[in-house]
Design a protein around this motif. Structure first.
Motif, PDB file in Angstrom:
ATOM      1  N   TYR A 188      -0.637   5.707  -6.379  1.00 35.23           N
ATOM      2  CA  TYR A 188       0.467   6.615  -6.070  1.00 35.23           C
ATOM      3  C   TYR A 188       1.666   6.300  -6.957  1.00 35.23           C
ATOM      4  O   TYR A 188       2.031   5.128  -7.157  1.00 35.23           O
ATOM      5  CB  TYR A 188       0.811   6.522  -4.588  1.00 35.23           C
ATOM      6  N   ASN A 189       2.283   7.358  -7.507  1.00 33.74           N
ATOM      7  CA  ASN A 189       3.286   7.225  -8.557  1.00 33.74           C
ATOM      8  C   ASN A 189       4.505   6.428  -8.120  1.00 33.74           C
ATOM      9  O   ASN A 189       5.016   5.598  -8.872  1.00 33.74           O
ATOM     10  CB  ASN A 189       3.739   8.617  -9.036  1.00 33.74           C
ATOM     11  N   VAL A 190       5.001   6.669  -6.916  1.00 27.99           N
ATOM     12  CA  VAL A 190       6.266   6.077  -6.492  1.00 27.99           C
ATOM     13  C   VAL A 190       6.075   4.655  -5.983  1.00 27.99           C
ATOM     14  O   VAL A 190       6.721   3.713  -6.441  1.00 27.99           O
ATOM     15  CB  VAL A 190       6.933   6.952  -5.410  1.00 27.99           C
ATOM     16  N   SER A 191       5.169   4.483  -5.029  1.00 26.86           N
ATOM     17  CA  SER A 191       4.993   3.168  -4.409  1.00 26.86           C
ATOM     18  C   SER A 191       4.114   2.240  -5.239  1.00 26.86           C
ATOM     19  O   SER A 191       4.190   1.014  -5.091  1.00 26.86           O
ATOM     20  CB  SER A 191       4.377   3.325  -3.019  1.00 26.86           C
ATOM     21  N   GLY A 192       3.255   2.820  -6.106  1.00 29.78           N
ATOM     22  CA  GLY A 192       2.320   2.007  -6.867  1.00 29.78           C
ATOM     23  C   GLY A 192       1.133   1.513  -6.060  1.00 29.78           C
ATOM     24  O   GLY A 192       0.293   0.761  -6.567  1.00 29.78           O
ATOM     25  N   GLN A 193       1.029   1.923  -4.805  1.00 31.23           N
ATOM     26  CA  GLN A 193      -0.077   1.485  -3.959  1.00 31.23           C
ATOM     27  C   GLN A 193      -1.376   2.155  -4.394  1.00 31.23           C
ATOM     28  O   GLN A 193      -1.379   3.301  -4.856  1.00 31.23           O
ATOM     29  CB  GLN A 193       0.209   1.809  -2.497  1.00 31.23           C
ATOM     30  N   VAL A 194      -2.473   1.430  -4.197  1.00 27.29           N
ATOM     31  CA  VAL A 194      -3.791   1.919  -4.566  1.00 27.29           C
ATOM     32  C   VAL A 194      -4.589   2.192  -3.299  1.00 27.29           C
ATOM     33  O   VAL A 194      -4.638   1.361  -2.390  1.00 27.29           O
ATOM     34  CB  VAL A 194      -4.534   0.898  -5.453  1.00 27.29           C
ATOM     35  N   MET A 195      -5.196   3.361  -3.240  1.00 23.56           N
ATOM     36  CA  MET A 195      -5.980   3.757  -2.074  1.00 23.56           C
ATOM     37  C   MET A 195      -7.356   4.239  -2.517  1.00 23.56           C
ATOM     38  O   MET A 195      -7.514   4.846  -3.568  1.00 23.56           O
ATOM     39  CB  MET A 195      -5.285   4.903  -1.316  1.00 23.56           C
ATOM     40  N   THR A 196      -8.348   3.946  -1.673  1.00 27.98           N
ATOM     41  CA  THR A 196      -9.711   4.406  -1.912  1.00 27.98           C
ATOM     42  C   THR A 196      -9.947   5.717  -1.193  1.00 27.98           C
ATOM     43  O   THR A 196      -9.631   5.849  -0.008  1.00 27.98           O
ATOM     44  CB  THR A 196     -10.722   3.361  -1.414  1.00 27.98           C
ATOM     45  N   GLU A 197     -10.483   6.698  -1.912  1.00 28.15           N
ATOM     46  CA  GLU A 197     -10.877   7.968  -1.313  1.00 28.15           C
ATOM     47  C   GLU A 197     -12.396   8.067  -1.392  1.00 28.15           C
ATOM     48  O   GLU A 197     -12.966   8.267  -2.459  1.00 28.15           O
ATOM     49  CB  GLU A 197     -10.226   9.153  -2.044  1.00 28.15           C
TER      50      GLU A 197
END
Length: 653
Positions: A571-580
């Motif tokens: 995610y651009n703002v938070s930099g968090q990585v999520m699995t979809e």
């Protein structure tokens, strides 16, 4: 100015809730109907102003008003509009505002859909609901104000919504679950109002049953949606983790289920009056306990909202007042409204009582496993973890016992019955369930599995016993089934839903296939009779994220079945990585692919799963909700209620 309007509307709602608490109750004590009559307009006004406050906060999110601290902390200009709306309840302050707004909606529903109830009963119920509203709105205003401003300097953009919550499941799951939680306040209010008025009779049970069932439907739907969201969003392929916050929603559901069955006995036979009131108190108390666990910071969970000790103390005080006050009233009033009536050890009353006890023991076992580590930690005795193994060991045998009781209880007669008659009626159902359960594991994979035999055995037993009961009551004539009543048909569908969920849980728990592989484009991995071909790697640009994407061709028996794309989003703002995860869904199985970490030479770590009958877990919940909906719509209750109240009013006149 819109946020200030929202805060002012919240304060007005607090004032109206205070008046709703006092004026109708004074009217009841003074026997002044004109004061009691204020209950409905005050409840309506409170609901209107709470809704206005929620809409004001929603507007602040939609227009990116980052001068509001809560908006700045939980939104961003790049966030898609649907997620800006769901961000309203994405953190503590907004979710609490949604909570109190729904409390106002339930009060509005009681005010306008209980026209046939005696005025003093409605006044008491809405007064008690006003007390609950005062506590929660005061909590919102004092410790959790969602309208606080970043002044004099406001950020140019927001910190973004937690990526876990940027999903359709989190648009619908919290509101649905909250409707169930808050709906139990109506049940609580009806029980205390009946105690205060000394009116624990069949009419009270009839008034309470639709509200109890409606709250139970929302709670069932909310729990199922939460399970579904965790399954596809967290990337691990699980649907229940025995997380403390998951447990916090399951406990009031179990007690509310017991309450529905206990109310049936109170309505039909005038028994279990005090016990039914106690269940209503326990159900609402457990919903408040869930609120404390989620918002106090005493536990760490993906579902938890807040970690402010001040908020925890406030909710704990509110919980203590509600529980201790209601139990004190119960201790004073319950002996004066004891049940009068007899029933034999073998009877529907006995089976429903056993049903209640098993559900209550199940809730207590979950409560113990959830709170014991917290108590040990608080006392400084070290860290302790209670895992899924302990909960399964406690809960599964109780669930099996409950299914057996349901099957026999549905066939039993009121007041008195005999084991010999029940045995004759149900022996073929039992034998059929046993034969099918023993054969099932051999049909599935050619091996004996006692867990599958036990799980499918109770499910098949429940289905067979329910269908036998339907056959007997309809006298074997399909045309008679619609005449049995909506409430009865709702019970049938709900019990079948329980069986469907048990089948799903049994199959997915015992026959799931899973492997973690290192795989590069052009390579394949085999799992069971499925072959996963890594066809392509690429990138996807989303509205507020970029993702690495892997496309897989899924083959079954060397026939191309589906093309699935799994993602790893940043995610651009938070930099968090999520699995979809990528999931191919069918009624009989799910194929599940989730991405791990990038490895050398362009390879990726991938998690591949095949989960049989996964959809049946949630399909059963849908059946339960449909069954509950049919019961709520049963016209017999409304008709009887009206006649009963009319006769009561004539007697008073």
């Amino acid at each position: 100015m819109v946020p200030e309007f929202g805060q002012m509307a919240l304060i007005v709602a607090l004032v109206l809730a205070g008046l709703q608490t006092v004026i109708p109750l004074v009217g009841v004590q003074a026997r002044r109907e004109w004061l009691m009559a204020y209950a409905r307009p005050l409840a309506t006004g409170q609901a209107v102003f709470l809704m206005a406050s929620l809409l004001a906060l929603t507007y602040a999110f939609v227009v990116d008003d980052f001068s509001v601290a809560y908006v700045a902390a939980n939104s961003n200009s790049q966030l898609p509009t649907p997620y800006k709306v769901s961000a309203v309840w994405g953190a503590h302050e907004g979710s609490l505002l949604l909570w109190v707004t729904m409390l106002g909606w339930w009060g509005l529903a009681v005010a306008w859909f209980s026209r046939s109830l005696p005025l003093d009963m409605v006044a008491r119920v809405l007064s008690i609901m006003g007390m609950v509203s005062v506590g929660f709105i005061l909590f919102t205003v004092q410790t959790s104000n969602p309208f606080e401003r970043h002044l004099p300097t406001a950020p140019m953009d927001g910190a973004d919504l937690n990526p876990l919550l940027q999903d359709f499941g989190l648009i619908v799951h919290p509101p649905t679950l909250y409707m169930g939680y808050v709906g139990l306040s109506v049940v609580f209010a009806f029980a205390l109002a009946a105690l205060m008025g000394g009116r624990l009779d069949a009419a009270w049970a009839r008034w309470s049953r639709p509200w109890t069932t409606a709250a139970w439907i929302f709670l069932t739907m909310g729990i199922a949606l939460g399970s579904w969201w965790a399954y596809y969003e967290l990337g691990w392929g699980g649907w229940w983790f025995w997380d403390p916050v998951e447990n916090a929603s399951l406990m009031p559901w179990l007690v509310a289920t017991a309450l529905m069955h206990s109310l049936a006995v109170t309505e039909k036979r005038g028994l279990f009056k005090s016990w039914t009131v106690l269940l209503a108190i326990f159900a609402f108390s457990l919903s408040l306990l869930g609120t404390f666990l989620v918002r106090s910071g005493v536990l760490t969970s993906v579902h938890a909202f807040a970690s402010d000790p001040e908020r925890g103390v406030f909710i704990l005080a509110l919980l203590g007042i509600c529980v201790c006050g209601s139990l004190l009233l119960y201790a004073i009033k319950a002996p004066t409204v004891a049940s009068v009536g007899r029933y034999e050890w073998v009877s529907r009353e006995s089976f429903l009582l056993m049903n209640n006890l098993v559900l209550l023991v199940s809730a207590f076992a979950i409560l113990l496993g959830t709170l014991y580590p917290l108590v040990i930690d608080f006392m400084g005795l070290g860290k302790l973890s209670v895992g899924a193994a302990w909960f399964n060991t406690m809960f599964v045998p109780l669930s099996v016992l409950l299914a057996l009781i349901i099957g026999m209880g549905s066939m039993s007669r009121w007041k008195s019955d005999g084991l010999s008659r029940l045995g004759n009626e149900l022996r073929w159902a039992f034998l059929a369930a046993l034969v099918l359960a023993v054969a099932a594991p051999f049909i599935a994979n050619g091996e004996w599995n006692w867990q599958v035999v036990m799980g499918l055995g109770v499910a098949f037993w429940l289905v067979a016993a329910t269908l036998v009961d339907l056959w007997k009551k309809s006298r074997g004539r399909l045309k008679r089934i619609p005449t049995l009543g909506m409430s009865y048909m709702g019970m049938i569908i709900a019990h079948l839903g329980v069986a469907v969920s048990i089948i799903g849980v049994t199959m997915v728990s015992n026959y799931s296939l899973e492997t973690s592989v290192k795989i590069a484009p052009g390579e394949s991995a085999v799992l069971g009779n499925y072959r996963f071909e890594f066809a392509e790697f690429g990138h996807i640009e989303g509205p507020n994220f970029t993702s690495d994407a892997t496309r897989f061709n899924v083959w079954r028996d060397e026939k191309l079945m589906e093309v699935l794309t799994a993602e790893k989003r940043r995610y651009n703002v938070s930099g968090q990585v999520m699995t979809e995860a990528a999931i191919d869904v069918s009624l009989l199985r799910d194929v599940y692919i989730s991405m791990g970490e990038p490895l050398a030479d362009g390879a990726w770590g991938m998690r591949l799963q095949v989960k049989p009958y996964m959809r049946w877990v949630w399909l059963g919940a849908i059946f339960m909700c449909i069954g509950g909906g049919l019961a709520v719509m049963d016209k017999r209750y409304r008709a009887r209620q009206t006649r009963k109240v009319a006769l009561s009013n004539e007697a008073v006149a």
